[in-house]
Design an enzyme around this catalytic site. Structure first.
Site, PDB file in Angstrom:
ATOM      1  N   ARG A  53       0.829  -1.215   0.000  1.00 29.07           N
ATOM      2  CA  ARG A  53       0.000   0.000   0.000  1.00 29.07           C
ATOM      3  C   ARG A  53       0.862   1.262   0.000  1.00 29.07           C
ATOM      4  O   ARG A  53       0.434   2.330  -0.433  1.00 29.07           O
ATOM      5  CB  ARG A  53      -0.976  -0.021   1.192  1.00 29.07           C
ATOM      6  N   TYR A 111     -15.236  17.671 -15.220  1.00 28.69           N
ATOM      7  CA  TYR A 111     -15.631  16.264 -15.318  1.00 28.69           C
ATOM      8  C   TYR A 111     -16.705  16.021 -14.246  1.00 28.69           C
ATOM      9  O   TYR A 111     -16.546  16.441 -13.088  1.00 28.69           O
ATOM     10  CB  TYR A 111     -14.397  15.385 -15.061  1.00 28.69           C
ATOM     11  N   ASP A 185      -6.464  19.144 -14.431  1.00 24.33           N
ATOM     12  CA  ASP A 185      -6.726  17.782 -14.890  1.00 24.33           C
ATOM     13  C   ASP A 185      -6.288  17.722 -16.353  1.00 24.33           C
ATOM     14  O   ASP A 185      -6.907  18.332 -17.219  1.00 24.33           O
ATOM     15  CB  ASP A 185      -8.231  17.484 -14.736  1.00 24.33           C
ATOM     16  N   LYS A 210      -7.579   6.750 -19.518  1.00 26.05           N
ATOM     17  CA  LYS A 210      -7.911   7.274 -20.845  1.00 26.05           C
ATOM     18  C   LYS A 210      -6.685   7.202 -21.767  1.00 26.05           C
ATOM     19  O   LYS A 210      -6.202   6.130 -22.044  1.00 26.05           O
ATOM     20  CB  LYS A 210      -8.470   8.688 -20.709  1.00 26.05           C
TER      21      LYS A 210
END
Ligand SMILES: *Cc1c(COP(=O)(O)O)cnc(C)c1O
Length: 395
Positions: A53, A111, A185, A210
């Site tokens: 982690r 978004y 972004d 993406k």
């Protein structure tokens, strides 16, 4: 030795191989040779891994690569941390930079997930969102100057659905002048097309799902920052304690996809330009929103900030909702899906798909009209894309 004693110290030492291809380390933790080494690694006095982690060699290789791409050719350093999704990159960044009583200054056309994160998840924790037109720079400066609880300017350029752009350098300058942070972004562009650090932006987030991956087979995200110490301390601490870490397999798929980033982005952009020009000349099309067209309201800003104009565009069919639905049903070659950034051409009719549950006047306020179609133009032979789109538009 018992059959189930899986790996001895001697066997482990043989695992150091020189693999040509980045290995996937599907391990939840890392072993130490001696207790002294374990102590040193835990204290940060010796390089090494502790627990999955906190970090993993596969994931860190991908993060380092993205940081190098974002800082390529620039004077500043950059440090990147990969997360489990684009949304987790954005939430990790907000948690690392904001606290109760702070405000984010942003735009209305973000978004959808980001808007909802701000208004329904962060708001109850006392982080307020102020939305304004970020193109109105004197208004932005006025808001920032008057309110020192605005700690972060957050933007997207180009942004859905009309590919509206904001001036990153001007916004980053305002943030700097008043001692605030700025973040963008950069999902639609990737560092190949646009490098926000060049304009003084402090943080970049991506949904690597993406274009960076490009093949639609992983979900992941990344936060990149020029303040390496802040990234290594604050952002990493949030990742570690909230558990927003990426998994090694999705990181590895992203790494594979990124090998062809440049040639993909060149082809995406070239194809999108041809699609935009075809649509602009079509009598059934009211308007085309593509940054590469001189008719686009933000063509000049886009030209200044972007190396090329990318894959994303939208257009308005004259026939409204029914024309949009008919168009979608006549599509044969392209894919109908609520994503973007893959090698194949992906088409979305927001009014009947992603925004079907949102009241018409609310979606129209954000430019999502009944006949609006969004396209993520792929890298197929452009003749196939053009023929499919033209065939699906009712004349
Ligand atoms: C998809 C997307 C996100 C969210 O990314 P996930 O990987 O789906 O969590 C954020 N911003 C933009 C611009 C996106 O397109």
């Amino acid at each position: 030795m018992r059959f189930n004693s899986i790996c001895t110290k001697e066997l482990r030492s043989k695992q150091e191989v020189r693999s040509h291809i980045l290995p996937i380390y599907p391990t939840s933790s890392f072993s130490f040779d001696t207790i002294e080494q374990g102590i040193n690694i835990f204290k940060g006095e010796e390089a090494g891994h502790v627990y999955g982690r906190y970090g993993n060699p596969t994931i860190e290789a991908v993060a380092d690569k993205i940081a190098q791409l974002e800082a390529y050719g620039l004077d500043n350093q950059a440090k990147a941390i990969m997360t489990s999704s684009g949304m987790s990159a954005i939430s990790t960044l907000f948690m690392a930079t904001l606290k109760a009583g702070d405000k984010v200054l942003t735009q209305g056309n973000l978004y959808g997930g980001t808007t909802e994160l701000l208004t329904s998840i962060l708001a109850p924790f006392g982080v307020e969102t102020v939305m304004t037109n970020l193109k109105d720079l004197s208004k932005v400066e006025d808001l920032v100057a008057k309110d020192d609880t605005i700690k972060m300017l957050y933007f997207e350029t180009p942004a859905n659905p009309t590919m509206a752009c904001v001036d990153m350098e001007a916004l980053a300058d305002i943030a700097k002048k008043y001692g605030r942070k700025s973040a963008v972004d950069n999902t639609f562009c990737t560092p190949y097309t646009q490098q926000p650090f060049k304009y003084g932006v402090d943080f970049i987030v991506h949904s690597t799902t993406k274009f960076l991956n490009g093949h639609g087979n992983s979900i992941a995200g990344v936060v990149v920052g020029t303040d390496v110490e802040f990234m290594e301390q604050k952002v990493w601490k949030v990742l570690k304690l909230v558990g927003t870490n990426c998994n090694p397999f999705d990181a590895w798929l992203t790494w594979n996809g990124m090998k062809t980033l440049g040639i993909r982005m060149d082809k995406h952009s070239a194809n999108a330009m041809q699609v935009a020009q075809m649509l602009e000349a079509n009598a059934a099309v009211e308007r085309v929103n593509y940054n590469g067209l001189i008719s686009h309201a933000d063509h000049e800003i886009a030209k200044r900030q972007m190396r090329q104009f990318g894959a994303m565009l939208s257009f308005e069919l004259k026939g409204g909702l029914q024309a949009g639905i008919d168009f979608m049903n006549r599509i044969r070659f392209c894919t109908l899906a609520p994503t973007l950034g893959d090698v194949d051409t992906i088409i979305l009719h927001p009014a009947s798909m992603s925004h079907v549950n949102i009241a018409r006047e609310i979606r129209e306020r954000n430019g999502i009209t009944d006949g609006l179609i969004r396209i993520s133009v792929g890298i197929e032979d452009v003749e196939d894309i053009l023929a499919d789109l033209e065939g699906a538009i009712e004349m």
